[in-house]
Design an enzyme around this catalytic site. Structure first.
Site, PDB file in Angstrom:
ATOM      1  N   ALA A 179      -9.859 -30.143   8.292  1.00 42.28           N
ATOM      2  CA  ALA A 179     -10.167 -30.837   9.866  1.00 42.28           C
ATOM      3  C   ALA A 179      -8.551 -32.054  10.102  1.00 42.28           C
ATOM      4  O   ALA A 179      -8.706 -32.062  11.434  1.00 42.28           O
ATOM      5  CB  ALA A 179     -11.805 -31.126  10.050  1.00 42.28           C
ATOM      6  N   ASP A 180      -9.147 -32.524   8.908  1.00 40.38           N
ATOM      7  CA  ASP A 180      -7.446 -33.752   9.304  1.00 40.38           C
ATOM      8  C   ASP A 180      -6.570 -33.588   9.532  1.00 40.38           C
ATOM      9  O   ASP A 180      -5.510 -33.563  10.659  1.00 40.38           O
ATOM     10  CB  ASP A 180      -7.426 -34.226   8.470  1.00 40.38           C
ATOM     11  CG  ASP A 180      -8.568 -35.483   8.056  1.00 40.38           C
ATOM     12  OD1 ASP A 180      -9.598 -35.879   8.454  1.00 40.38           O
ATOM     13  OD2 ASP A 180      -9.165 -36.057   6.960  1.00 40.38           O
ATOM     14  N   LEU A 181      -6.238 -31.972   9.235  1.00 37.04           N
ATOM     15  CA  LEU A 181      -4.673 -31.563   9.212  1.00 37.04           C
ATOM     16  C   LEU A 181      -3.713 -31.554  10.410  1.00 37.04           C
ATOM     17  O   LEU A 181      -3.517 -31.214  11.102  1.00 37.04           O
ATOM     18  CB  LEU A 181      -4.163 -30.803   8.049  1.00 37.04           C
ATOM     19  CG  LEU A 181      -4.315 -31.319   6.730  1.00 37.04           C
ATOM     20  CD1 LEU A 181      -4.480 -30.113   5.609  1.00 37.04           C
ATOM     21  CD2 LEU A 181      -2.938 -32.224   6.240  1.00 37.04           C
TER      22      LEU A 181
END
Length: 407
Positions: A179-181
């Site tokens: 999700a961050d990436l």
């Protein structure tokens, strides 16, 4: 700097992963990325170890591998933004930069005079990208958001893991912070779109990017499966919701990935596996039929694949152009001749470790050369350089800022 974005300057006020990942992509593509960190402590991920980078004597440095993964190519500048003098430095930097990345909580930079409206007042063409857990609006806007909880809230964990009724059943998060990436990658694409808009209009803008929005958006075919059918997809383990067989299968000595993408490939697989009767069976002859009959078909396939070792399957299936692959450890990944031929590991000089390895950006341009000379910086490595060269501070001014704990 080399690269297609060498004309851009990025002020990176972000920490952890989503924002820094975006900043690293900009740096890889040639932009000058100035990473602003807290004096003495820096980005939280510097301390997210072990493992830590080793110095030339084999001792742990202050920087964890996690930090190294997302900060290559940047210049580290330490500034205490809680002070008026520190805020003034950030404003001076922002006035000279094209792009500002930040991932403070909603409204968190306003009290420092570093919010979008304040920065736009001194740099009307700035592209200001705010990354938060839930966005600048909505009932959750003031909540903190971290990758694992977003994977859960955004539906990814509901479709990841062993199906109910099987050993080890239950939701799983993905092994990296996807999700961050993905939010970092959306940050890059949206900022570059805003750069094009600015080139056409001369106008900068604010980008509101949320981890939850991103997670929902990249559910892709699974989201569309739900919107089309009204039924929530279920966990399939390594299987695919719309293609069968497309999953890890057992062999005589382990597992391999079988990725049959069409009916002709299924026929070729069945011939090699000596189960041609399955390809001739109307219940399995088409992909649509195989999806419906998944529970009956897969055990028969697994019985056949257990008869030979993984290497045998990979050789025979690859020769027949049936997609398949090993399930590698990371040691095996980086030893793979294709990965090595593509030069996926790059090395840079490092002031403490001598040399440091990182994973290169996967993009290869035909005309633009990417330069991987700058290793992930140690804390404050470029403070003096940036203050002098970009802001025009002299030795006395830099010394005073240091004595006062501003940098």
């Amino acid at each position: 700097m080399a690269g297609p974005l060498a004309h851009l300057k990025v002020l990176d006020l972000s920490r952890i992963l989503a924002g820094p990942w975006a900043g690293q992509v900009f740096a890889d593509f040639g932009a000058e990325v100035i990473k602003v960190e807290r004096p003495e402590r820096g980005d939280d991920t510097r301390h997210w170890g072990p493992p830590y980078l080793k110095d030339e004597q084999g001792n742990d440095t202050a920087d964890a591998a996690y930090y190294l993964s997302a900060n290559r190519g940047k210049k580290s500048v330490t500034v205490d933004i809680t002070t008026e003098a520190g805020q003034e430095l950030i404003k001076q930097l922002a006035a000279r930069c094209d792009i500002l990345l930040e991932n403070y909580k909603v409204g968190g930079l306003k009290k420092y005079g570093l919010d979008y409206e304040s920065i736009r007042a001194i740099n009307p063409s700035v592209i200001y990208c705010s990354i938060t857990g839930f966005g600048q609006t909505g009932p959750y806007k003031n909540r903190a958001g971290y990758d694992a909880m977003i994977q859960g809230m955004g539906g990814l964990m509901s479709i990841t893991g062993v199906p109910e009724g099987h050993p080890g059943a239950g939701p799983q998060k993905v092994g990296v912070a996807v999700a961050d990436l993905m939010t970092g990658m959306y940050a890059v694409s949206s900022v570059l779109a805003a750069v094009v808009h600015r080139q056409q209009t001369g106008v900068g803008q604010h980008i509101d990017l949320a981890l939850l929005d991103t997670q929902v958006a990249w559910l892709a075919n699974q989201a569309q499966n739900y919107l089309t059918s009204g039924k929530s997809p279920e966990r399939q383990g390594t299987g695919h919701p719309n293609i069968v067989p497309y999953q890890a299968v057992p062999s005589k000595d382990g597992y391999f990935m079988l990725a049959v993408g069409n009916d002709d490939q299924f026929k070729r697989f069945c011939k090699i596996a000596d189960i041609e009767q399955l390809a001739d069976n109307p219940a399995y002859a088409t992909n649509s039929a195989r999806v419906v009959s998944r529970e009956e078909l897969i055990p028969q396939i697994e019985e056949a694949t257990r008869q030979q070792c993984s290497a045998w399957w990979l050789e025979k299936l690859s020769d027949a152009h049936v997609p398949c692959g090993p399930i590698n450890t990371l040691e095996e990944v980086f030893a793979d001749p294709q990965v090595q031929a593509r030069g996926m590991v790059v090395e840079q000089d490092h002031p403490e470790a001598g040399r440091v390895k990182t994973v290169r950006n996967p993009v290869i341009f035909s005309e633009s050369v990417l330069d991987y000379q700058q290793a992930p910086p140690v804390l404050g490595q470029h403070t003096d350089e940036v203050l002098r060269n970009l802001l025009g501070k002299d030795e006395e001014q830099v010394s005073e800022l240091r004595q006062n704990g501003i940098v």
